[in-house]
Write a protein that holds these residues in place. Sequence first.
Motif, PDB file in Angstrom:
ATOM      1  N   SER A   1       0.823  -1.208   0.000  1.00 33.52           N
ATOM      2  CA  SER A   1       0.000   0.000   0.000  1.00 33.52           C
ATOM      3  C   SER A   1       0.856   1.256   0.000  1.00 33.52           C
ATOM      4  O   SER A   1       0.559   2.234  -0.703  1.00 33.52           O
ATOM      5  CB  SER A   1      -0.919  -0.006   1.237  1.00 33.52           C
ATOM      6  N   VAL A   2       1.953   1.217   0.754  1.00 32.72           N
ATOM      7  CA  VAL A   2       2.819   2.397   0.859  1.00 32.72           C
ATOM      8  C   VAL A   2       3.500   2.696  -0.470  1.00 32.72           C
ATOM      9  O   VAL A   2       3.520   3.838  -0.927  1.00 32.72           O
ATOM     10  CB  VAL A   2       3.866   2.196   1.976  1.00 32.72           C
ATOM     11  N   VAL A   3       4.064   1.676  -1.136  1.00 33.53           N
ATOM     12  CA  VAL A   3       4.834   1.928  -2.361  1.00 33.53           C
ATOM     13  C   VAL A   3       3.942   2.272  -3.550  1.00 33.53           C
ATOM     14  O   VAL A   3       4.434   2.765  -4.574  1.00 33.53           O
ATOM     15  CB  VAL A   3       5.749   0.734  -2.713  1.00 33.53           C
ATOM     16  N   HIS A   4       2.645   2.014  -3.431  1.00 31.04           N
ATOM     17  CA  HIS A   4       1.718   2.413  -4.491  1.00 31.04           C
ATOM     18  C   HIS A   4       1.048   3.747  -4.188  1.00 31.04           C
ATOM     19  O   HIS A   4       0.147   4.175  -4.927  1.00 31.04           O
ATOM     20  CB  HIS A   4       0.651   1.335  -4.706  1.00 31.04           C
ATOM     21  N   SER A   5       1.479   4.392  -3.123  1.00 33.22           N
ATOM     22  CA  SER A   5       0.959   5.714  -2.780  1.00 33.22           C
ATOM     23  C   SER A   5       1.817   6.785  -3.442  1.00 33.22           C
ATOM     24  O   SER A   5       3.032   6.829  -3.247  1.00 33.22           O
ATOM     25  CB  SER A   5       0.959   5.900  -1.261  1.00 33.22           C
ATOM     26  N   ALA A   6       1.175   7.649  -4.229  1.00 29.00           N
ATOM     27  CA  ALA A   6       1.922   8.703  -4.929  1.00 29.00           C
ATOM     28  C   ALA A   6       2.592   9.661  -3.949  1.00 29.00           C
ATOM     29  O   ALA A   6       3.627  10.257  -4.259  1.00 29.00           O
ATOM     30  CB  ALA A   6       0.988   9.468  -5.859  1.00 29.00           C
ATOM     31  N   GLY A   7       2.028   9.811  -2.763  1.00 28.44           N
ATOM     32  CA  GLY A   7       2.527  10.798  -1.811  1.00 28.44           C
ATOM     33  C   GLY A   7       3.935  10.548  -1.322  1.00 28.44           C
ATOM     34  O   GLY A   7       4.655  11.488  -0.988  1.00 28.44           O
TER      35      GLY A   7
ATOM     36  N   ARG B   1      -1.849  10.243   5.576  1.00 31.74           N
ATOM     37  CA  ARG B   1      -3.014  10.320   4.700  1.00 31.74           C
ATOM     38  C   ARG B   1      -3.529   8.944   4.291  1.00 31.74           C
ATOM     39  O   ARG B   1      -4.696   8.797   3.924  1.00 31.74           O
ATOM     40  CB  ARG B   1      -2.690  11.142   3.451  1.00 31.74           C
ATOM     41  N   SER B   2      -2.676   7.944   4.349  1.00 29.15           N
ATOM     42  CA  SER B   2      -3.053   6.607   3.889  1.00 29.15           C
ATOM     43  C   SER B   2      -4.109   5.948   4.766  1.00 29.15           C
ATOM     44  O   SER B   2      -4.696   4.940   4.384  1.00 29.15           O
ATOM     45  CB  SER B   2      -1.817   5.713   3.848  1.00 29.15           C
ATOM     46  N   ARG B   3      -4.310   6.489   5.968  1.00 27.69           N
ATOM     47  CA  ARG B   3      -5.256   5.929   6.944  1.00 27.69           C
ATOM     48  C   ARG B   3      -4.834   4.552   7.438  1.00 27.69           C
ATOM     49  O   ARG B   3      -5.654   3.782   7.946  1.00 27.69           O
ATOM     50  CB  ARG B   3      -6.676   5.871   6.375  1.00 27.69           C
TER      51      ARG B   3
END
Length: 323
Positions: A169-175, A186-188
């Motif tokens: 989930s983290v590595v697919h987050s643009a942020g 922000r990922s909750r």
Amino acid sequence: MAKSIVVVTPVFNDWESFGILARELSSMAERNNLALRIMAVDDGSSIPMDQPLSDIDHLSHVETIRLVCNLGHQRAIAIGLVEAHKLPDVDGVIVMDCDGEDRVEDIPRLLEEAHGNSDAVVVATRASRSEGMVFKIGYAIYKRLFMLLVGTRIDFGNFAFIPVQQLGSVVHSAGIWNHLAASICRSRLPIIRKPCPRGARYAGQSKMNFSSLLIHGLGAMSVYVDMVLVRVITAICIFVGVLIAAIFAVMVIKLTTGLAIPGWATNVIGLLAILLLQSFIFVFTSVFMLLNLRTIKTVIPAADGPHYIDAVHMLSVSEAQDE
């Protein structure tokens, strides 16, 4: 069975500190029965790592990932996390700086907090800070401004343990391309905060200056740019309402009382009308910016990060000892 952990750390010309970090990580791994692997992301360093590593016999591997250019430590971390995500049989990733300010002795404390909370990201908050008064005042102002514009708080930095269950989930987050801590907020994802004091630098001087800190702060806000725009639009709309009420009040005073000085009402209404027009322009511009953000393709580290890798060098522990 020993817990398998990957340590991701960005390095920019600070190879002396990295060597000290590797030795301390090796000692810590032995004391805590950890299978520890280091991924050092070389963020386009102009100085090569010319000193062999020593006393690292309790590390499984040391890997250096050289980037094609200097991207900044946040993006270097993002690429390191992407590469760590590709490894099999990993229990989690520790993200830390290599300069000693993130203390190796705090890693077992983060892992202990993660025990029984396998889905939670464990982050290190600063129990004490060693910076000067100017930095502390500026940081306090930044935190309050961030709370005002975003509506949430960030009280931790890069030093964190990310369990393998959440790494995808983290590595697919643009942020995370701009700011890891803001992206985690922000990922909750569930977050556990662990107070940890800041350590002393191993060697050299900090490369952080006012410009770097400002860019770092703006990077955090960029993760929430849509929320910032919404709050700004809301504030401007309230201001527009106040302007309209003020114009109406001036007209009532002019038409119903004898308090008006000749010409004052025209001047005041003219000034308020200019402010009103500018506010409307700002609102419409912000709305279209917000809509445009919804259509722009963003950088996804898991997909785009590997394009910035120039070379990967795997240094086995036995090789390091022989050197």
